[in-house]
Design an enzyme around this catalytic site. Structure first.
Site, PDB file in Angstrom:
ATOM      1  N   ARG A   1     -81.350 -15.905  27.901  1.00 13.27           N
ATOM      2  CA  ARG A   1     -81.283 -16.205  29.337  1.00 13.27           C
ATOM      3  C   ARG A   1     -79.867 -16.562  29.768  1.00 13.27           C
ATOM      4  NH1 ARG A   1     -85.791 -20.798  28.655  1.00 13.27           N
ATOM      5  NH2 ARG A   1     -86.374 -19.308  27.043  1.00 13.27           N
TER       6      ARG A   1
ATOM      7  N   LYS B   1     -82.925 -20.795  13.429  1.00 15.01           N
ATOM      8  CA  LYS B   1     -84.286 -20.328  13.185  1.00 15.01           C
ATOM      9  C   LYS B   1     -84.644 -20.494  11.710  1.00 15.01           C
ATOM     10  CE  LYS B   1     -84.390 -16.614  16.658  1.00 15.01           C
ATOM     11  NZ  LYS B   1     -85.499 -17.128  17.462  1.00 15.01           N
TER      12      LYS B   1
ATOM     13  N   LYS C   1     -80.715  -7.495  27.555  1.00 10.72           N
ATOM     14  CA  LYS C   1     -80.234  -8.491  26.589  1.00 10.72           C
ATOM     15  C   LYS C   1     -79.705  -7.810  25.326  1.00 10.72           C
ATOM     16  CE  LYS C   1     -81.946 -12.221  23.532  1.00 10.72           C
ATOM     17  NZ  LYS C   1     -83.078 -13.111  23.187  1.00 10.72           N
TER      18      LYS C   1
HETATM   19  N1  BES Z   1     -84.863 -13.680  20.465  1.00  9.58           N
HETATM   20  C1  BES Z   1     -85.742 -14.771  20.611  1.00  9.58           C
HETATM   21  C2  BES Z   1     -87.144 -14.360  21.065  1.00  9.58           C
HETATM   22  C3  BES Z   1     -87.902 -13.526  20.091  1.00  9.58           C
HETATM   23  C4  BES Z   1     -88.735 -14.122  19.178  1.00  9.58           C
HETATM   24  C5  BES Z   1     -87.831 -12.148  20.127  1.00  9.58           C
HETATM   25  C6  BES Z   1     -89.451 -13.360  18.290  1.00  9.58           C
HETATM   26  C7  BES Z   1     -88.551 -11.359  19.243  1.00  9.58           C
HETATM   27  C8  BES Z   1     -89.375 -11.979  18.328  1.00  9.58           C
HETATM   28  C9  BES Z   1     -85.195 -15.756  21.644  1.00  9.58           C
HETATM   29  O1  BES Z   1     -83.825 -15.824  21.759  1.00  9.58           O
HETATM   30  C10 BES Z   1     -85.687 -17.114  21.265  1.00  9.58           C
HETATM   31  O2  BES Z   1     -85.365 -17.547  20.192  1.00  9.58           O
HETATM   32  N2  BES Z   1     -86.450 -17.738  22.131  1.00  9.58           N
HETATM   33  C11 BES Z   1     -86.972 -19.033  21.867  1.00  9.58           C
HETATM   34  C12 BES Z   1     -86.957 -19.807  23.162  1.00  9.58           C
HETATM   35  C13 BES Z   1     -87.285 -21.260  22.983  1.00  9.58           C
HETATM   36  C14 BES Z   1     -86.152 -21.945  22.232  1.00  9.58           C
HETATM   37  C15 BES Z   1     -87.472 -21.870  24.342  1.00  9.58           C
HETATM   38  C16 BES Z   1     -88.413 -18.872  21.370  1.00  9.58           C
HETATM   39  O3  BES Z   1     -89.123 -18.015  21.870  1.00  9.58           O
HETATM   40  O4  BES Z   1     -88.787 -19.587  20.450  1.00  9.58           O
HETATM   41 ZN    ZN Z   2     -82.797 -14.043  21.219  1.00 11.41          ZN
HETATM   42 ZN    ZN Z   3     -82.922 -17.147  20.372  1.00 11.01          ZN
END
Ligand code: BES
Ligand code: ZN
Ligand code: ZN
Length: 491
Positions: free
Chosen positions: A342, A268, A256
């Site tokens: 994803r 975020k 990724k």
């Molecule tokens: N890049 C983030 C995941 C992440 C979070 C990596 C904290 C490192 C530290 C990913 O793209 C994301 O935001 N995932 C979401 C998924 C959710 C919307 C289902 C998450 O984990 O909140």
């Molecule tokens: Zn991400």
């Molecule tokens: Zn994300």
């Protein structure tokens, strides 16, 4: 960095290992280097170390003036290894790493730690000595006493001892540093086109074949996931392919490469968002690993497929509720634009699958749920049962701590969409790391042995340094990936 069997007159510090026991600390190994660490020298050292409270506890550091008999050496740094029956390769790496970190500003260091495990000691020293300073101007440039140790010499029991282990440790540490450099480069400077260009320069430098798809080629090829995530940014996405033809068996790596993840329209919170500079750590690891496989001459074909995009909110960004068509034709309803990893991985996995690999490993900072489940230092490993377990075991052997996770069948239905083939998230937060894996599973070709590593926490250290890991990019899971590839080569 070099090695030697004799201590030079310019040896600033001699690093030795100390194990702990009820009767006090002992110098380990106790059966090697008798010409340097004579019985007299050992006795004097133990006296001095004991006098200042050294116990030999894991990673404890104690510095004393060198005994006069240690010709040419200025001081001795004793690093704790803990209980003698617990001294494994990882403990040696960590102790060596702690020693290396504490020795900034030192020029020439010699060590006897290689007598325990030369590969592990060298890896620990090289990894621990890593720093990242290209963004410091004169105003905060590292002072001489903040510079990493310049030279480490490993005492060996006989000439040519462990030549191969030392060479491997050096190449592995260089690859880990490459991954760390990519992760530590801020998003202002590392955006998809720049990341692709840097990966291309490194790969071509290693004599590897590289293909870079720009936004036009992605459009023409139907890479709807990469394009959907990238379209909110003024800096267009890329897909990079790097191939090392090493043998008949084929390993596909996918990583990724979100160069910054704001979440997109599903934005975020501001707090800690700066850490999303690490959202390309999976890409960094697979780029570094394919180069490393080539440098080591591993007898397996390795191809890295690396989608790169910046996830930004803007008037051109994808919206929650949009439907995109992944490479290969699967349609996805984008319920949450922050579940972007994803989407770009699905395209890349389908593309990687076209090479008919025997094994496919994808690596991603995919979910916050990984950290909720396993903490910040334990990658979640998902995939096809046998390969998943093998990858997790190897990951623990190299000190990267991977842990196997299940695919609860009932979660899959929660990824159904009302209007498309799939939704990119479930309507709830339970098992978030697992449902992300289930989403990816939809794109992995039948019959391919697959592992998915979620390294959201382990790829980026937001806390203080520990062992051979500093702040920022950790290079996880480069050492797992190369060990798995070597294990496949040895089949
Ligand atoms: N890049 C983030 C995941 C992440 C979070 C990596 C904290 C490192 C530290 C990913 O793209 C994301 O935001 N995932 C979401 C998924 C959710 C919307 C289902 C998450 O984990 O909140
Ligand atoms: Zn991400
Ligand atoms: Zn994300």
């Amino acid at each position: 960095m070099a090695r030697t069997v004799t201590l030079g007159p310019d040896t600033d510090v001699l690093v030795i290992g100390l194990t702990s026991s009820e009767n006090g600390p002992s110098i380990a190994p106790d059966d090697l280097f008798g010409d340097v660490l004579t019985a007299e020298v050992r006795a004097e050292l133990l006296d001095q170390l004991g006098a200042v409270g050294a116990k030999g506890k894991a990673e404890e550091l104690t510095r004393v003036p060198a005994p006069a008999l240690l010709d040419g050496v200025t001081s001795v740094l004793a690093v704790g290894l803990g209980a003698p029956d617990k001294v494994d390769a990882e403990q040696i790496r960590r102790s060596a790493g702690v020693a290396a970190r504490s020795l900034s500003g030192t020029e020439v260091v010699a060590t006897t730690l290689g007598g325990l495990d030369l590969g592990a000691a060298a890896e620990g020293f090289y990894l621990g000595a890593y720093t990242f300073t290209p963004f410091r101007s004169q105003k905060s440039a590292p002072k001489p006493d903040e510079q990493p140790v310049t030279r480490v010499e490993f005492l060996v029991p006989e000439p040519d001892f462990g030549e191969e282990a030392l060479q491997r440790a050096q190449l592995v540490a260089e690859a880990v540093a490459t991954a760390r450099d990519f992760v530590n480069t801020p998003p202002s400077h590392l955006f998809p086109a720049e990341f692709a260009a840097r990966a291309q320069v490194l790969a071509e430098g290693a004599g590897l074949e590289v293909e870079v798809l720009d936004e036009k080629a992605l459009e023409a090829g139907g890479y709807g996931g990469v394009l959907g995530v990238g379209k909110g940014s003024s800096r267009p996405p890329r897909l990079v392919r790097i191939s090392y033809p090493g043998g008949e068996k084929k390993v596909a790596l996918v990583g990724k490469g979100v160069t910054f993840d704001t979440g997109g329209i599903s934005i975020k919170p501001a707090q800690n968002m700066e850490n999303m500079t690490s959202d390309m750590a999976g890409a960094a690891a697979v780029v570094a690993t394919v180069l490393l496989a080539a440098r080591l001459g591993v007898s397996v074909t390795v191809t890295a497929t690396v989608p790169m995009a910046e996830n930004m909110p803007s008037a051109t960004a994808q919206r929650p509720g949009d439907v995109l068509t992944q490479y290969g034709g699967t349609t996805v309803e984008v319920i949450n634009t922050d579940a972007e990893g994803r989407l770009i991985l699905a395209d890349a996995i389908v593309r990687a699958g076209e090479d008919a690999p025997d094994y496919l490993i994808d690596v991603a900072t995919l979910t916050g749920a990984q950290m909720v489940a396993l903490g910040t230092r334990t990658p979640g490993v998902l995939g096809t049962d046998d390969f998943r377990d093998r990858v997790a075991r190897i990951s623990r052997e190299v000190g990267e701590n991977g842990w196997a996770m299940p695919f609860p069948a009932e979660l899959r239905a929660d990824l159904n969409s009302k209007i498309a083939d799939l939704a990119n998230v479930t309507p709830h937060r339970w098992g978030g790391m697992l449902s992300a894996g289930l989403f990816l599973e939809e794109f992995v070709p039948e019959g391919v042995q697959w592992a998915h590593l979620d390294v959201a926490g382990p790829a980026y250290n937001t806390g203080g340094p520990f062992g051979y890991i500093g702040k920022g990019g950790t290079g996880v899971p480069v050492r797992t990936l190369i060990a798995v590839i070597e294990d496949i080569a040895a089949e």
